[in-house]
Design a protein around this motif. Structure first.
Motif, PDB file in Angstrom:
ATOM      1  N   CYS A 107     -18.637  64.990 -29.256  1.00 56.83           N
ATOM      2  CA  CYS A 107     -18.625  65.508 -27.969  1.00 56.83           C
ATOM      3  C   CYS A 107     -19.630  65.745 -27.057  1.00 56.83           C
ATOM      4  CB  CYS A 107     -18.085  67.120 -28.168  1.00 56.83           C
ATOM      5  SG  CYS A 107     -19.034  68.234 -29.324  1.00 56.83           S
ATOM      6  N   PHE A 108     -21.019  65.941 -27.929  1.00 56.93           N
ATOM      7  CA  PHE A 108     -22.304  66.051 -27.218  1.00 56.93           C
ATOM      8  C   PHE A 108     -22.674  64.584 -26.899  1.00 56.93           C
ATOM      9  CE2 PHE A 108     -26.911  66.034 -27.338  1.00 56.93           C
ATOM     10  CZ  PHE A 108     -27.301  67.153 -26.273  1.00 56.93           C
ATOM     11  N   SER A 109     -22.385  63.733 -27.490  1.00 53.15           N
ATOM     12  CA  SER A 109     -22.846  62.366 -26.901  1.00 53.15           C
ATOM     13  C   SER A 109     -22.057  61.934 -25.650  1.00 53.15           C
ATOM     14  CB  SER A 109     -22.621  61.187 -28.197  1.00 53.15           C
ATOM     15  OG  SER A 109     -23.282  61.709 -29.249  1.00 53.15           O
ATOM     16  N   LEU A 110     -20.721  62.173 -25.908  1.00 52.80           N
ATOM     17  CA  LEU A 110     -19.909  62.056 -24.657  1.00 52.80           C
ATOM     18  C   LEU A 110     -20.146  62.745 -23.466  1.00 52.80           C
ATOM     19  CD1 LEU A 110     -16.507  61.786 -26.445  1.00 52.80           C
ATOM     20  CD2 LEU A 110     -17.518  60.016 -25.305  1.00 52.80           C
ATOM     21  N   TYR A 111     -20.554  63.869 -23.694  1.00 52.99           N
ATOM     22  CA  TYR A 111     -20.957  65.076 -22.734  1.00 52.99           C
ATOM     23  C   TYR A 111     -22.305  64.557 -21.782  1.00 52.99           C
ATOM     24  CZ  TYR A 111     -23.249  69.159 -20.492  1.00 52.99           C
ATOM     25  OH  TYR A 111     -23.798  70.099 -19.520  1.00 52.99           O
ATOM     26  N   VAL A 112     -23.237  64.354 -22.539  1.00 52.85           N
ATOM     27  CA  VAL A 112     -24.469  63.900 -22.011  1.00 52.85           C
ATOM     28  C   VAL A 112     -24.150  62.389 -21.483  1.00 52.85           C
ATOM     29  CG1 VAL A 112     -26.922  63.036 -22.598  1.00 52.85           C
ATOM     30  CG2 VAL A 112     -25.842  64.992 -23.573  1.00 52.85           C
ATOM     31  N   SER A 113     -23.687  61.629 -21.962  1.00 54.45           N
ATOM     32  CA  SER A 113     -23.194  60.185 -21.260  1.00 54.45           C
ATOM     33  C   SER A 113     -22.556  60.206 -20.044  1.00 54.45           C
ATOM     34  CB  SER A 113     -22.370  59.226 -22.063  1.00 54.45           C
ATOM     35  OG  SER A 113     -23.393  59.010 -23.227  1.00 54.45           O
ATOM     36  N   SER A 114     -21.694  61.151 -19.985  1.00 53.09           N
ATOM     37  CA  SER A 114     -20.730  61.348 -18.693  1.00 53.09           C
ATOM     38  C   SER A 114     -21.428  62.057 -17.698  1.00 53.09           C
ATOM     39  CB  SER A 114     -19.592  62.149 -19.286  1.00 53.09           C
ATOM     40  OG  SER A 114     -18.936  62.263 -18.068  1.00 53.09           O
ATOM     41  N   LYS A 115     -22.399  63.081 -18.070  1.00 54.96           N
ATOM     42  CA  LYS A 115     -23.094  63.760 -17.156  1.00 54.96           C
ATOM     43  C   LYS A 115     -24.121  62.878 -16.339  1.00 54.96           C
ATOM     44  CE  LYS A 115     -26.285  66.996 -18.423  1.00 54.96           C
ATOM     45  NZ  LYS A 115     -27.502  66.754 -18.107  1.00 54.96           N
ATOM     46  N   GLU A 116     -24.560  62.088 -17.153  1.00 54.69           N
ATOM     47  CA  GLU A 116     -25.839  61.232 -16.722  1.00 54.69           C
ATOM     48  C   GLU A 116     -25.203  60.193 -16.122  1.00 54.69           C
ATOM     49  OE1 GLU A 116     -29.062  61.654 -16.518  1.00 54.69           O
ATOM     50  OE2 GLU A 116     -28.339  63.543 -17.360  1.00 54.69           O
ATOM     51  N   VAL A 117     -24.094  59.333 -16.234  1.00 55.39           N
ATOM     52  CA  VAL A 117     -23.326  58.416 -15.411  1.00 55.39           C
ATOM     53  C   VAL A 117     -22.822  59.274 -14.027  1.00 55.39           C
ATOM     54  CG1 VAL A 117     -21.219  56.860 -15.242  1.00 55.39           C
ATOM     55  CG2 VAL A 117     -22.649  56.802 -17.368  1.00 55.39           C
ATOM     56  N   LEU A 175     -26.961  50.732 -14.637  1.00 57.70           N
ATOM     57  CA  LEU A 175     -26.666  51.299 -16.005  1.00 57.70           C
ATOM     58  C   LEU A 175     -27.686  50.036 -17.064  1.00 57.70           C
ATOM     59  CD1 LEU A 175     -23.174  52.740 -16.214  1.00 57.70           C
ATOM     60  CD2 LEU A 175     -25.210  53.917 -15.915  1.00 57.70           C
ATOM     61  N   PRO A 176     -28.249  50.779 -17.887  1.00 58.39           N
ATOM     62  CA  PRO A 176     -28.884  49.745 -19.087  1.00 58.39           C
ATOM     63  C   PRO A 176     -28.059  49.440 -20.232  1.00 58.39           C
ATOM     64  CG  PRO A 176     -29.308  52.368 -19.446  1.00 58.39           C
ATOM     65  CD  PRO A 176     -28.226  52.052 -18.146  1.00 58.39           C
ATOM     66  N   LEU A 177     -26.817  48.805 -19.771  1.00 56.82           N
ATOM     67  CA  LEU A 177     -25.841  48.625 -20.714  1.00 56.82           C
ATOM     68  C   LEU A 177     -25.460  46.774 -20.651  1.00 56.82           C
ATOM     69  CD1 LEU A 177     -23.018  51.178 -20.406  1.00 56.82           C
ATOM     70  CD2 LEU A 177     -24.637  50.598 -22.559  1.00 56.82           C
ATOM     71  N   GLY A 178     -25.610  46.218 -19.700  1.00 50.05           N
ATOM     72  CA  GLY A 178     -25.072  44.996 -19.583  1.00 50.05           C
ATOM     73  C   GLY A 178     -23.590  44.766 -19.369  1.00 50.05           C
ATOM     74  N   ASN A 179     -22.957  43.757 -19.068  1.00 53.02           N
ATOM     75  CA  ASN A 179     -21.847  43.272 -18.679  1.00 53.02           C
ATOM     76  C   ASN A 179     -20.769  43.601 -20.065  1.00 53.02           C
ATOM     77  OD1 ASN A 179     -22.107  43.062 -15.921  1.00 53.02           O
ATOM     78  ND2 ASN A 179     -22.011  40.629 -16.221  1.00 53.02           N
ATOM     79  N   VAL A 180     -21.201  42.834 -21.242  1.00 53.91           N
ATOM     80  CA  VAL A 180     -20.263  42.820 -22.430  1.00 53.91           C
ATOM     81  C   VAL A 180     -20.243  44.183 -23.148  1.00 53.91           C
ATOM     82  CG1 VAL A 180     -20.374  41.988 -24.765  1.00 53.91           C
ATOM     83  CG2 VAL A 180     -20.982  40.504 -22.920  1.00 53.91           C
ATOM     84  N   LYS A 181     -21.283  45.164 -23.000  1.00 55.90           N
ATOM     85  CA  LYS A 181     -21.605  46.472 -23.679  1.00 55.90           C
ATOM     86  C   LYS A 181     -20.680  47.377 -22.947  1.00 55.90           C
ATOM     87  CE  LYS A 181     -25.502  46.692 -26.247  1.00 55.90           C
ATOM     88  NZ  LYS A 181     -26.961  47.569 -26.194  1.00 55.90           N
ATOM     89  N   THR A 182     -20.623  46.986 -21.517  1.00 55.52           N
ATOM     90  CA  THR A 182     -19.996  48.154 -20.469  1.00 55.52           C
ATOM     91  C   THR A 182     -18.463  47.836 -20.839  1.00 55.52           C
ATOM     92  OG1 THR A 182     -21.817  47.986 -18.944  1.00 55.52           O
ATOM     93  CG2 THR A 182     -19.593  48.502 -18.034  1.00 55.52           C
TER      94      THR A 182
END
Length: 166
Positions: A28-38, A135-142
């Protein structure tokens, strides 16, 4: 910098309780932070239109299906009526949508894009690409992340339905 979890490769039953209780090991924390930052990264794209992220996704849903019933819209967006009603009022005040009673059943309210709301789709066509490129992900990771999250959402919804029917 990405944190390396000590949970990688371990079976859930083999993980000590004190390790499971660490903040960095919480899904939940990982999803929360990622969502908030995106969502924070959307702000510069949405501010010129006086939109919040929730307002933007509401418009996106309407761009896909205009004239949708408020209940159906709430279900699509995973928003309850207490959140959706004030949001729709704000979008209506901005001139992007209008709410009308369903002529077939006056108990139901439908939401329609205004001309301004339809024009906005063209004006904001660049937002998804610009956001994704920031975002620092790239197409495949996204793409993999989006597919994984969609499957997770689907699985959660099925699990919720199963639990509701018990």
């Amino acid at each position: 910098m990405a944190k390396e979890s000590k949970l990688t490769g371990l079976a859930l039953s083999a993980i000590p309780d004190d390790e499971l209780q660490k903040l960095d090991n919480q899904l939940c924390f990982s999803l929360y932070v990622s969502s908030k930052e995106v969502i924070r990264r959307y702000k510069p794209f949405l501010d010129p239109y006086d939109l919040t992220y929730t307002g933007y996704i509401t418009l996106m849903a309407l761009w896909e299906k205009d004239g949708i019933n408020v209940k159906e819209l709430g279900k699509k967006l995973f928003l309850d009526s207490g959140t959706l009603t004030p949001l729709l009022k704000k979008l209506e005040a901005l001139g992007y949508v209008e709410r009308k009673r369903d002529p077939k059943d006056e108990r139901n309210m439908n939401v329609y894009l205004t001309e301004r709301g339809i024009e906005l789709k063209k004006e904001m066509a660049n937002v998804p690409k610009e956001l994704l490129s920031s975002l620092p992900l790239g197409n495949v990771k996204t793409l993999l992340l989006v597919q994984t999250l969609h499957q997770f959402m689907e699985d959660l919804e099925k699990d919720n339905e199963k639990n509701e029917n018990k």
